[in-house]
Design an enzyme around this catalytic site. Structure first.
Site, PDB file in Angstrom:
ATOM      1  N   GLU A 160      -4.454  -3.988  12.341  1.00 21.73           N
ATOM      2  CA  GLU A 160      -4.519  -3.377  13.868  1.00 21.73           C
ATOM      3  C   GLU A 160      -5.962  -4.093  14.567  1.00 21.73           C
ATOM      4  O   GLU A 160      -6.843  -3.258  15.374  1.00 21.73           O
ATOM      5  CB  GLU A 160      -4.454  -2.071  13.696  1.00 21.73           C
ATOM      6  CG  GLU A 160      -6.231  -1.623  13.006  1.00 21.73           C
ATOM      7  CD  GLU A 160      -6.674  -0.157  12.565  1.00 21.73           C
ATOM      8  OE1 GLU A 160      -6.978   0.616  13.077  1.00 21.73           O
ATOM      9  OE2 GLU A 160      -5.176   0.440  11.483  1.00 21.73           O
ATOM     10  N   CYS A 194      -2.432   1.654  10.527  1.00 16.46           N
ATOM     11  CA  CYS A 194      -2.656   1.409   9.260  1.00 16.46           C
ATOM     12  C   CYS A 194      -0.761   0.591   8.672  1.00 16.46           C
ATOM     13  O   CYS A 194      -1.553   0.070   7.137  1.00 16.46           O
ATOM     14  CB  CYS A 194      -3.575   2.071   8.163  1.00 16.46           C
ATOM     15  SG  CYS A 194      -5.177   2.201   8.011  1.00 16.46           S
ATOM     16  N   HIS A 319      -1.439   4.545   0.237  1.00 14.55           N
ATOM     17  CA  HIS A 319      -2.269   4.613   1.273  1.00 14.55           C
ATOM     18  C   HIS A 319      -4.384   4.539   1.177  1.00 14.55           C
ATOM     19  O   HIS A 319      -4.251   6.136   0.465  1.00 14.55           O
ATOM     20  CB  HIS A 319      -1.947   5.119   2.383  1.00 14.55           C
ATOM     21  CG  HIS A 319      -3.303   4.712   3.577  1.00 14.55           C
ATOM     22  ND1 HIS A 319      -3.582   2.574   3.899  1.00 14.55           N
ATOM     23  CD2 HIS A 319      -3.587   5.495   4.370  1.00 14.55           C
ATOM     24  CE1 HIS A 319      -4.114   2.340   5.051  1.00 14.55           C
ATOM     25  NE2 HIS A 319      -4.689   4.434   5.372  1.00 14.55           N
ATOM     26  N   SER A 424      -1.872   6.273  10.795  1.00 15.74           N
ATOM     27  CA  SER A 424      -2.318   6.946  12.012  1.00 15.74           C
ATOM     28  C   SER A 424      -1.669   6.616  13.508  1.00 15.74           C
ATOM     29  O   SER A 424      -1.402   5.441  13.436  1.00 15.74           O
ATOM     30  CB  SER A 424      -3.889   7.384  12.469  1.00 15.74           C
ATOM     31  OG  SER A 424      -4.871   7.592  11.425  1.00 15.74           O
TER      32      SER A 424
END
Length: 602
Positions: A160, A194, A319, A424
């Site tokens: 990202e 992520c 995560h 997200s």
């Protein structure tokens, strides 16, 4: 093995280790602790050796099942390839600062160590970016596993931390392959916060299980640098993980996997936003994470038929979120989902027999001591590396997986692991890995991290700010203030068009195969008029550290006059320090007001 577990309350035990201090910096000075690499010809006990080219090509051949139409039963054939992970290579930035120093400097004593269970944070200077991290991780993976570039047929990147809205990071990595006249390498980039690393790995799995697979290995490569907004200054970290995917792997992907993907605005980075850091709704992001965890766990239980996710898997890899403490909360959520309906599970019975059933209950009879025991045995081994690095976005789950391999080694063989990946926005997946042997990795990575270059909190913050301030700026060169660790790639320049150049710092024993310099292509010869226009549009300027923001002026309570004022709520005017022009304008305004008052009285 030496795990620095002070923040977890465990006693630290050091062992003797013969350090390799042959790593040399740019000027030839030695850098202790950073020649620590596993010899690629010396495998740890239990590590499986890679299949030969002949074996792999035999696996990818279509085999016929005797059907009258002569078509191959590809569905049956793909399920028998046992695709999974053969090796991992974790790489992070060279600068770090302890969590204790950072929390003291930020005025939040105890928040990062006790509150977040962090040991240290890793961060970049402006000579590091997602591409340099990925170049280093990939080149070291190839070196450590004695691979040839032509043996890799796919590279998928997840990130990202994009440096270009069109050109992929994967295309930058092709410089390593083009050096050896290798061009036939599929794959580009995947991004969704992520989750991009998992998307990249699934693409590698799918390719290798498909009829299009040609017998070569694949590499999934999550790479990210986490830069945080002001209110979340603890959410900084950086890492890249190169993951070698192949058939008949020691760490095999089980057939069943599930996903939960929804439309949410909990963490995002709009194009044109004024800073590199994301817009974050912290509490809402936690809520979305837990919703995804609930859904994927419920779906996977329905699909596989297992009764208890915790008892039927040796370890659970999450995560990372904001850090190890966040993972602990996620594990507590998983405990609730698996034990709320069944107060007497196998783990509870075993732990109660050990005399630990006296702590305060939390989940319908589950003692706090049991929760701590399960967390320390099922999850904590996966967090040793993360507690030394910090948030890593796409690289987090696979850094945690590598940490688990390093911590437990041969104890994992014959076991099954549960993995939850989240990004997200939101995308998430849950899947399982069956351990039939050990993949290869840098088995001393935790020791290497403990021997990094630690700087004080103010220097660490300044380096991070210098990196963040390169966002949306062009025409600068990275001036290095200290030695660069050898055996790694570094960013050297970003030109006026946003094109980037990289340089490799050599290592005497780590024989990375790749170009020493990845240069910016030369521009075409411009006419005088074209050159004048380019200079006007993109003037070259030397980088200047930005001035610190001024301290905000103290706000007076309502109704209190400012110093030197004549009373009232708004404070007085400082006539002595006014310019003559302003004094004349004020006098004219007062005269005009006086005339209006006289007219009204008349």
């Amino acid at each position: 093995y030496h795990y620095n577990m002070v923040v977890y309350g465990a006693e630290s035990t050091a062992v003797d280790y013969e350090w390799d201090t042959q790593g040399a910096g740019l000027d030839g000075a030695s850098e202790p602790g950073h020649g620590l690499y596993t010899d690629p010809n010396e495998l740890m006990e239990g590590v499986m050796t890679l299949p030969t080219k002949e074996d792999r090509y035999e696996m990818c051949r279509d085999k016929f099942d005797g059907r009258p139409d002569g078509r191959s039963n590809l569905f049956r054939e793909t399920l028998n390839r046992n695709v999974g992970i053969w090796a991992t290579e974790v790489y992070t930035c060279r600068h770090s600062s302890t969590a204790k120093q950072l929390e003291d400097d930020h005025g939040v004593s105890g928040k990062y160590t006790t509150g977040l269970l962090m040991n240290a944070f890793s961060g970049p200077d402006w000579d590091e970016d997602p591409v340099s991290l990925a170049l280093t991780a990939l080149s070291r993976l190839i070196w450590r596993n004695n691979l040839k570039h032509k043996e890799i047929g796919m590279v998928q990147v997840g990130s990202e931390s994009l440096i270009d809205r069109s050109k992929s990071i994967k295309s930058n990595l092709m410089a390593l392959f083009n050096e050896f006249e290798v061009y036939d390498v599929e794959g580009t980039d995947s991004y969704n916060a992520c989750y991009g690393g998992t998307a990249a790995m699934f693409l590698c799995f799918n390719w290798m299980q498909s009829p299009s697979w040609d017998g070569r290995f694949a590499v999934a490569l999550p790479t990210d640098i986490a830069d945080a907004p002001a209110q979340y200054r603890f959410m900084v970290g950086a890492a890249a993980v190169a993951i070698l995917v192949g058939p008949e792997a020691p760490l095999r992907l089980e057939r069943e996997r599930v996903s939960h993907i929804i439309d949410r605005w909990d963490f995002y980075k709009p194009i044109g936003w004024h800073e590199m850091a994301p817009i974050v709704d912290g509490p809402y992001s936690v809520e979305v994470y837990m919703q995804c965890l609930d859904s994927t766990q419920r779906q996977l239980r329905q699909k596989t038929g297992y009764m208890n996710a915790i008892e039927e898997h040796e370890n659970v890899v999450f995560h990372l979120g904001s850090g190890p403490k966040f993972v602990k909360h996620a594990f507590e959520r998983l405990l609730y989902m698996n034990y709320a309906q069944d107060e007497v599970g196998t783990a509870l019975e075993i732990h109660a027999q050990e005399g630990n059933n006296t702590a305060k209950d939390k989940f319908k009879g589950m003692p706090m001591g049991v929760q701590e025991y399960l967390f320390n045995t099922k999850v904590m081994p996966s967090l040793h590396l993360a507690s030394r690095i910090g948030p890593m976005h796409t690289a987090a789950a696979y850094t945690n997986l590598t940490s688990l391999l390093i911590a437990k080694k041969q104890k994992l063989i014959g076991r099954t692991l549960l993995v939850f990946s989240y990004g997200s926005g939101a995308a998430s997946s849950m899947y399982r890995l069956r351990v039939v042997g050990l993949p290869n990795t840098n088995w001393n990575k935790h020791i290497e991290l403990d021997n990094r270059r630690f700087v004080d909190a103010k220097v660490f913050t300044k380096l991070g700010d210098r990196y963040a301030n390169t966002y949306a700026t062009f025409g600068w060169k990275a001036k290095v203030d200290d030695l660069q660790y050898p055996g790694a790639y570094y960013l050297t320049e970003c030109d006026v068009r946003g094109r980037r150049a990289y340089h490799m710092v050599g290592h005497p024993t780590v024989k990375i195969q790749g170009p020493l310099s990845i240069d910016i292509p030369k521009d075409p010869v411009l006419t005088e008029e074209e050159q004048m226009l380019m200079d006007e549009l993109y003037p070259y300027k030397e980088w200047v550290d930005p001035e610190p923001e001024p301290e905000p002026e103290p706000q007076l309570p309502p109704g209190q006059p400012a110093a030197g004022g004549g009373g009232g709520g708004g404070g007085g005017l400082d006539l002595a320090n006014m310019t003559p022009e302003n004094q004349q304008a004020l006098a004219g305004l007062l005269q005009l007001l006086q005339q209006q008052q006289q007219q009204q009285q008349q």
